[in-house]
Scaffold this active site. Structure first.
Site, PDB file in Angstrom:
ATOM      1  N   GLY A 100       0.791  -1.218   0.000  1.00  0.00           N
ATOM      2  CA  GLY A 100       0.000   0.000   0.000  1.00  0.00           C
ATOM      3  C   GLY A 100       0.821   1.264   0.000  1.00  0.00           C
ATOM      4  N   LYS A 117       9.803   2.591   0.704  1.00  0.00           N
ATOM      5  CA  LYS A 117       8.642   2.566   1.595  1.00  0.00           C
ATOM      6  C   LYS A 117       8.227   4.002   1.903  1.00  0.00           C
ATOM      7  CE  LYS A 117       6.949   0.727   6.006  1.00  0.00           C
ATOM      8  NZ  LYS A 117       7.279  -0.110   7.184  1.00  0.00           N
ATOM      9  N   GLY A 130      -0.432   6.286   1.111  1.00  0.00           N
ATOM     10  CA  GLY A 130       0.785   5.702   0.563  1.00  0.00           C
ATOM     11  C   GLY A 130       2.069   6.300   1.089  1.00  0.00           C
ATOM     12  N   ARG A 187       6.029 -12.562   1.411  1.00  0.00           N
ATOM     13  CA  ARG A 187       5.412 -12.791   2.717  1.00  0.00           C
ATOM     14  C   ARG A 187       4.491 -14.007   2.655  1.00  0.00           C
ATOM     15  NH1 ARG A 187       5.100  -7.199   4.473  1.00  0.00           N
ATOM     16  NH2 ARG A 187       6.365  -5.996   3.021  1.00  0.00           N
ATOM     17  N   ASP A 260       0.779 -11.104   6.910  1.00  0.00           N
ATOM     18  CA  ASP A 260       1.353 -10.277   5.843  1.00  0.00           C
ATOM     19  C   ASP A 260       2.635  -9.593   6.284  1.00  0.00           C
ATOM     20  OD1 ASP A 260      -0.902  -8.902   7.327  1.00  0.00           O
ATOM     21  OD2 ASP A 260       0.058  -7.155   6.447  1.00  0.00           O
ATOM     22  N   ASN A 261       3.014  -9.761   7.543  1.00  0.00           N
ATOM     23  CA  ASN A 261       4.283  -9.234   8.043  1.00  0.00           C
ATOM     24  C   ASN A 261       5.278 -10.351   8.337  1.00  0.00           C
ATOM     25  OD1 ASN A 261       3.327  -6.603   7.954  1.00  0.00           O
ATOM     26  ND2 ASN A 261       2.651  -6.602  10.075  1.00  0.00           N
TER      27      ASN A 261
END
Length: 493
Positions: A100, A117, A130, A187, A260-261
């Protein structure tokens, strides 16, 4: 101001790219360019990571590098994209997620992926902007390099740039872009996304890519009638178990162990509301957003196993047999126990394993918890006590020093036949003097907001070699100030 004035002149810094992940095709990502930011400035850089990926460390200080790693210009040969994945967040299936606010520039020929990032909105931002803020980006920059200094597998931080562009969270903050480096940012959630949507061809392609690129030994498992994906699940389980043992031994709390981490390579990834323990409180919750304590320090090994079960469920269409999937997970607990015991023995200076070591380790952890003793300081003082033969500074950490004496006698008996010099050397190489306590990070953030990055640079240097003494910097290894307990760290970033 035309923020894209230089964006059509890619910077050629001699990086060779191979873009392995991009070869999977558009089902796996969306190609897009980073969104530029006005008036960027350097906050921090890592010459070590520059050398790791084949960049000239002096070029990293240039304006051309600043523009490229803020997202204002492209690196020649890069292929920016944001990947799609899913995930379980706080134990609940969250559906489609994705990068994202992260944009992958590509994979270098040396096998390292480079990712920005905070580089702007993507199709997976889910109503977000974002962007990343300076506050959390400083914490991730420092912790990435601190974990590497501790010898714990992690993503790395190449550089961090800031901008006066406003970003709105609980209060107005300023934007930042962190450049992260890792062999892969895959991931558990990447596999969950395709499995949950019945996209088995894409799931197979992703698994084949992962095995061939990162776990080639799993292909040989087919010769033993073990499906490669079952071998992959076992390998990921064992890497994850070793990582959890390292986290627990050093007193690291991740704070957001969503699927997802979780890295498919067993890396520490996505540093949000993390913390290194001050007082040893096994049930400590470092994430202010974690009202139920799902990701408390002492629950991390079990949560990791739960996340692996989710990965197993996602891989089941490729493995075929649920029993094979469970067999692949079976080594997690044994691997974790063995690795944790090995690390705790090293912290105690025990050069050879004995059966009674588990009781000795359990006993000291119980005493530390009952007395809420400062975790890093206890282990470092114990290391010096073995080196110097004076245990009074260790006893002073306990409200009732006499309560430690029975354990000290057992420890002395265990060490009676050992040479104290190699034992102390092992301990000093296993028990860091410097860890990224939350108040140290907060101090670096406060000064950085005033345009002073000297605290960040000092911490970067100390945390890069955390086992060294660094004379003159003892204040960075001291007890936390009273105000540290009031610092709240949440998922907001």
């Amino acid at each position: 101001m035309n923020l894209r004035a230089e964006s059509d002149t890619p910077a050629d810094v001699g990086l060779d790219w191979r873009h392995g992940f991009a070869a999977l095709g558009p089902d796996f990502f969306t190609e897009l360019r980073p969104a530029p930011l006005p008036r960027p400035h350097w906050v921090g850089t890592s010459p070590d990571v520059a050398r790791l990926i084949g960049l000239d460390a002096s070029w990293l200080q240039s304006d051309a590098a600043l523009q490229a790693f803020t997202g204002n210009t492209l690196l020649a040969g890069s292929r920016p994209l944001a990947s799609v994945y899913g995930g379980h967040q706080f134990g609940v299936w969250a559906g489609q997620l994705g990068d994202g606010r992260a944009i992958l520039l590509g994979e270098t020929a040396g096998g390292m992926e480079i990712q920005l990032k905070g580089a702007g909105r993507t199709p997976y931002s889910r109503m977000g902007d974002g962007r990343a803020v300076l506050r959390s980006s400083i914490r991730e920059f420092l912790c990435s390099e601190a974990m590497h200094g501790l010898g714990i597998p992690t993503t790395r931080a190449l550089c961090l740039s800031g901008s006066p562009a406003p970003v709105h969270r609980e209060e107005p903050e300023t934007a930042a872009v962190l450049t992260r480096v890792a062999p892969s940012f895959l991931r558990f959630g990447h596999f969950e996304h395709f499995a949950a949507n019945g996209l088995h061809a894409q799931l197979q392609a992703l698994a084949d890519y992962t095995v061939d690129r990162y776990y080639p030994e799993c292909r040989a498992a087919a010769e033993r009638d073990v499906p490669p994906c079952a071998a992959l699940l076992r390998a990921v389980s064992e890497r994850t178990a070793r990582l959890m043992a390292q986290w627990q031994a050093v007193g690291f709390c991740h704070g957001v162990m969503n699927t997802d981490n979780m890295s498919i390579l067993g890396l520490s990834i996505d540093y949000g509301p993390f913390q290194f323990l001050d007082a040893f409180v096994p049930g400590h919750i470092c994430n202010h957003s974690d009202a139920q304590g799902r990701y408390a320090y002492d629950r991390q090994p079990d949560v990791a196993y739960w996340n692996l079960l989710c990965l197993a469920q996602a891989l089941l269409p490729l493995i075929g047999d649920p029993d094979l999937a469970m067999q692949a997970l079976a080594s997690y607990q044994a691997t974790f126990s063995d690795e944790f015991m090995a690390r705790m023995r090293a912290k105690l200076g025990l050069l050879e394993p004995r059966a009674e070591d588990a009781q000795l380790i359990d006993a000291i952890l119980l005493l530390l918890a009952r007395n809420a003793v400062d975790y890093p300081i206890f282990w470092r003082r114990l290391s010096h006590a073995v080196q110097r033969g004076d245990f009074q500074p260790v006893r002073d950490l306990f409200a009732d020093g006499a309560s430690l004496d029975p354990w000290l006698r057992s420890y002395a008996q265990r060490m009676a036949c050992a040479d104290p010099a190699p034992a102390a050397n092992l301990m000093l190489a296993s028990n860091p003097k410097y860890v990224l306590r939350k108040h140290l990070g907060e101090q670096a953030i406060r000064t950085a907001k005033q345009g002073d990055f000297s605290e960040l640079q000092t911490l970067q240097r100390l945390l890069g070699r955390p086992f060294d003494e660094h004379p003159g910097y003892d204040a960075y290894a001291a007890f936390p100030p009273d105000w540290a307990s009031a610092i709240e760290i949440s998922c907001s970033s």
